[in-house]
Design a protein around this motif. Sequence first.
Motif, short mmCIF file in Angstrom:
data_model
loop_
_atom_site.label_atom_id
_atom_site.label_comp_id
_atom_site.label_asym_id
_atom_site.label_seq_id
_atom_site.Cartn_x
_atom_site.Cartn_y
_atom_site.Cartn_z
N VAL A 71 0.96 -1.25 0.18
CA VAL A 71 0.07 0.00 -0.03
C VAL A 71 0.81 1.15 0.01
N GLY A 72 0.92 1.88 -1.18
CA GLY A 72 1.65 3.08 -1.19
C GLY A 72 2.99 3.20 -2.21
N ALA A 73 2.89 3.88 -3.36
CA ALA A 73 4.00 4.12 -4.15
C ALA A 73 5.03 5.20 -4.05
N GLY A 74 5.48 5.16 -2.60
CA GLY A 74 6.26 5.95 -2.34
C GLY A 74 7.86 5.34 -2.53
N ILE B 125 9.46 3.79 0.12
CA ILE B 125 9.57 2.49 0.56
C ILE B 125 9.00 1.36 -0.09
N GLY B 126 7.93 1.81 -0.69
CA GLY B 126 6.72 0.76 -1.53
C GLY B 126 7.88 0.30 -2.63
N LEU B 127 8.55 1.32 -3.42
CA LEU B 127 9.28 1.00 -4.65
C LEU B 127 10.60 0.39 -4.20
N VAL C 211 1.37 -3.02 -6.43
CA VAL C 211 1.49 -1.84 -5.49
C VAL C 211 0.25 -1.08 -5.82
N LEU C 212 -0.46 -0.57 -4.63
CA LEU C 212 -1.65 0.03 -4.53
C LEU C 212 -1.28 1.55 -4.19
N GLU C 213 -1.78 2.48 -4.99
CA GLU C 213 -1.35 3.91 -4.96
C GLU C 213 -2.70 4.78 -5.07
N TYR C 214 -2.82 5.68 -3.97
CA TYR C 214 -3.95 6.51 -3.93
C TYR C 214 -3.96 7.63 -5.12
N LEU C 215 -2.66 8.22 -5.47
CA LEU C 215 -2.61 9.32 -6.45
C LEU C 215 -2.53 8.52 -7.58
N ASP C 216 -2.53 9.37 -8.88
CA ASP C 216 -2.71 8.99 -10.06
C ASP C 216 -1.26 8.89 -10.49
N ARG D 29 -7.94 3.95 -3.69
CA ARG D 29 -7.71 4.27 -2.22
C ARG D 29 -8.05 3.04 -1.26
N VAL D 30 -6.93 2.47 -0.71
CA VAL D 30 -7.09 1.44 0.19
C VAL D 30 -7.82 1.66 1.47
N THR D 31 -8.73 0.73 1.76
CA THR D 31 -9.80 1.24 2.79
C THR D 31 -9.70 0.02 3.91
N ALA E 107 2.99 0.92 3.41
CA ALA E 107 4.01 2.03 3.20
C ALA E 107 3.46 3.24 2.69
N VAL E 108 2.58 4.07 3.60
CA VAL E 108 1.88 5.37 3.31
C VAL E 108 2.38 6.48 4.13
N GLY E 109 3.75 6.12 4.64
CA GLY E 109 4.47 7.54 5.11
C GLY E 109 4.80 6.86 6.59
N ARG E 110 5.42 8.31 7.38
CA ARG E 110 5.83 7.94 8.73
C ARG E 110 5.32 9.22 9.37
N ARG E 111 5.36 8.84 10.68
CA ARG E 111 5.19 10.08 11.72
C ARG E 111 5.75 10.29 12.51
N GLY F 133 17.59 13.96 -3.10
CA GLY F 133 16.94 12.66 -2.83
C GLY F 133 17.10 11.66 -3.64
N VAL F 134 17.31 10.30 -2.98
CA VAL F 134 17.65 9.12 -4.05
C VAL F 134 16.73 8.13 -3.81
N VAL F 135 16.22 7.60 -4.66
CA VAL F 135 15.29 6.17 -4.74
C VAL F 135 16.15 5.06 -5.33
N TYR F 136 16.29 4.23 -4.41
CA TYR F 136 17.49 3.03 -4.69
C TYR F 136 16.88 1.94 -5.31
N THR F 137 16.10 2.15 -6.52
CA THR F 137 15.51 1.20 -7.39
C THR F 137 16.70 0.85 -8.36
P1 NAD Z 1 6.17 8.13 1.22
O1 NAD Z 1 5.47 9.53 1.60
O2 NAD Z 1 7.26 8.37 0.37
O3 NAD Z 1 4.84 7.40 0.13
C1 NAD Z 1 3.62 6.89 0.79
C2 NAD Z 1 2.83 6.85 -0.50
O4 NAD Z 1 1.58 6.15 0.18
C3 NAD Z 1 2.13 8.01 -1.17
O5 NAD Z 1 2.71 7.83 -2.58
C4 NAD Z 1 0.87 8.28 -1.00
O6 NAD Z 1 -0.04 8.70 -1.85
C5 NAD Z 1 0.31 6.65 -0.61
N1 NAD Z 1 -0.86 6.57 -0.01
C6 NAD Z 1 -1.19 7.46 1.32
N2 NAD Z 1 -2.36 6.36 1.75
C7 NAD Z 1 -2.90 5.79 0.78
C8 NAD Z 1 -3.95 4.90 0.94
N3 NAD Z 1 -4.94 4.94 1.62
N4 NAD Z 1 -4.05 4.10 -0.32
C9 NAD Z 1 -2.98 4.15 -1.45
N5 NAD Z 1 -2.07 4.92 -1.25
C10 NAD Z 1 -1.84 5.47 -0.01
O7 NAD Z 1 6.22 7.30 2.42
P2 NAD Z 1 6.97 5.99 2.60
O8 NAD Z 1 7.40 5.31 1.28
O9 NAD Z 1 6.17 5.12 3.57
O10 NAD Z 1 8.34 6.50 3.17
C11 NAD Z 1 8.35 7.17 4.51
C12 NAD Z 1 9.36 8.13 4.38
O11 NAD Z 1 10.66 7.35 4.79
C13 NAD Z 1 9.37 9.07 3.41
O12 NAD Z 1 9.46 10.28 3.75
C14 NAD Z 1 10.81 8.79 2.67
O13 NAD Z 1 11.34 10.18 2.33
C15 NAD Z 1 11.56 8.24 3.90
N6 NAD Z 1 12.32 7.06 2.97
C16 NAD Z 1 13.64 7.37 2.31
C17 NAD Z 1 14.20 6.63 1.61
C18 NAD Z 1 15.51 7.17 0.59
O14 NAD Z 1 15.69 8.32 0.58
N7 NAD Z 1 15.69 6.27 -0.32
C19 NAD Z 1 13.86 5.21 1.61
C20 NAD Z 1 12.80 4.81 2.15
C21 NAD Z 1 12.00 5.82 3.03
#
Ligand code: NAD
Length: 464
Positions: A182-185, A187-189, A204-209, A239-241, A268-272, A347-351
């Motif tokens: 859940v989340g194509a940010g 961590i998800g990738l 990978v399920l992502e809320y945004l387009d 949107r995952v519910t 993987a919908v973010g961190r708090r 910022g770097v994504v290590y894909t």
């Molecule tokens: P993120 O904010 O990068 O991505 C979260 C994704 O989840 C977003 O695309 C968001 O639209 C989606 N989302 C939110 N609610 C949703 C729902 N209900 N259904 C579907 N999708 C939903 O967060 P992350 O990937 O969890 O990473 C957390 C933090 O850790 C980030 O701020 C990132 O910068 C950091 N991080 C950095 C690196 C790096 O620098 N290489 C690697 C991993 C993590």
Amino acid sequence: MDENRFDLIVIGAGPGGYVAAIRAAQLGLRVACVEKEPALGGTCLRVGCIPSKALLESSERLAEIQHGLGVHGIEVGDVRVDLAAMMARKDKVVRTLTQGVAGLFKKNKVTRFEGHGRFVGPGRVAVSREGEADVELSAPRILIATGSEVATLRGLEMDWDRIGGSTQALSWDRVPDHLVIVGAGVIGLELGSVWARLGAQVTVLEYLDRILPGMDLELAKATQRVLAKQGLTFKLGVRVTGARVEGDRCVVEYEGGEPITADRVLVAVGRRPSTDGLGLDAIGLTLDQRGRVPVDPHFQTSVPGVFAIGDVIAGPMLAHKAEEEGIAAVEFMVTGYGHVNYDAIPGVVYTHPEVAAVGKTEEELQAAGIAYRKGSFPFLANGRAKALNQTDGMVKILADAKTDRVLGVHILGPRAGDLIAEAAVAIEMGASAEDIARSSHAHPTLAEVVKEAALAVDGRALHI
Ligand code: NAD
Ligand code: FAD
């Protein structure tokens, strides 16, 4: 002298806190650092940057052996993965680095307190450890560097095993058949790439387009195409519910579609920001609406003598951002100066290939009404990329239309995370695209793509 009285107390030993503690000690302060985990280094070293990169590296080796060597004329027989050995190597990398931080503390005479830190009054922090009496520390300056933790969503019934976060996904003992993320940010990738390479079917399920919100859209779209070719399935605008464990399966529900079943779910919908039990009431410190500690440009909170940095304050959640803030905060405490240039934080994504960026995206420049010129150059036209057989991607440079100052650099391609360093220095030094274009870049290197993109800003790339 009261042995528990310090010049500075740092709460949290992540990359923000431990670097701040070392810099403060270098500047002559008597420093204590409180960390609740037995290992130092925070999220980054224990359950973040380092273990994820260790697994990305191992799984990339596997992918290269399976799919990338034939073209070099190298034939390989059956390949077998020993997941336990791969995980053990990852754990060893983590152990070495966290022990390294302990060594740095010793060398710099930073006093480490193991336990949960909480404010008990102005200038006072109590450190608690189970089964032991609290230890009280005092100092005129206290730095909050407590970082962040996994965010969850209502409706997702996390059991922190089958339905878990990144920490669990760094230690599974078998490869899932079907992993739903859940989340194509970021961590998800990254973790999606690891498990897909190891053989999982990954959805990978992502809320945004779009994937990778915040990154340049053109590159994000190109990244999605590359990852889809590697076998990751993306469902965007979803949107995952809900998610729950049912027997030995997980069921994931989202709006507008049939539920999906999987054997593992990575949320993987973010961190708090992490402030639970920190005793902020005791000093009258209030959080913003998103639970972050509000600070001024010198990292001072509204409470005199209390500072905050890293993931617990606003801004991108990145280890090097936390480090820069930690250094700036303690330099300000001691010298009266301390500054972070947020435009120059990469910022770097290590894909595979990597995605890297620094400065403004095209979308940001357009929204701000800033006129820019754009130069792009593909890795396909670079000799070193051809030799490596890694020709996906490009470098894109955005420069001010009038002054030619570099405003943003975006890279999808091999070793993009290393290539972006040049661009970050260029932005930090206020360089123009012409400055990059006129600098000699060794041949044959991937860095020549950066030079060509800089030439392309002026419409004069040479090799295309
Ligand atoms: P993120 O904010 O990068 O991505 C979260 C994704 O989840 C977003 O695309 C968001 O639209 C989606 N989302 C939110 N609610 C949703 C729902 N209900 N259904 C579907 N999708 C939903 O967060 P992350 O990937 O969890 O990473 C957390 C933090 O850790 C980030 O701020 C990132 O910068 C950091 N991080 C950095 C690196 C790096 O620098 N290489 C690697 C991993 C993590
Ligand atoms: P943290 O690293 O979270 O450290 C805070 C520390 O404070 C923790 O050790 C915690 O135990 C401690 N603590 C909290 N409360 C208390 C208390 N009350 N008392 C005592 N101790 C306390 N960033 C990158 O730049 N590159 C990457 O490749 C990258 N990969 C990542 C991969 C994953 C899977 C994850 C989850 C994150 C990744 N990040 C990456 C983000 C990076 O880990 C964070 O941005 C970084 O760790 C933030 O540093 P920090 O010092 O602010 O906080």
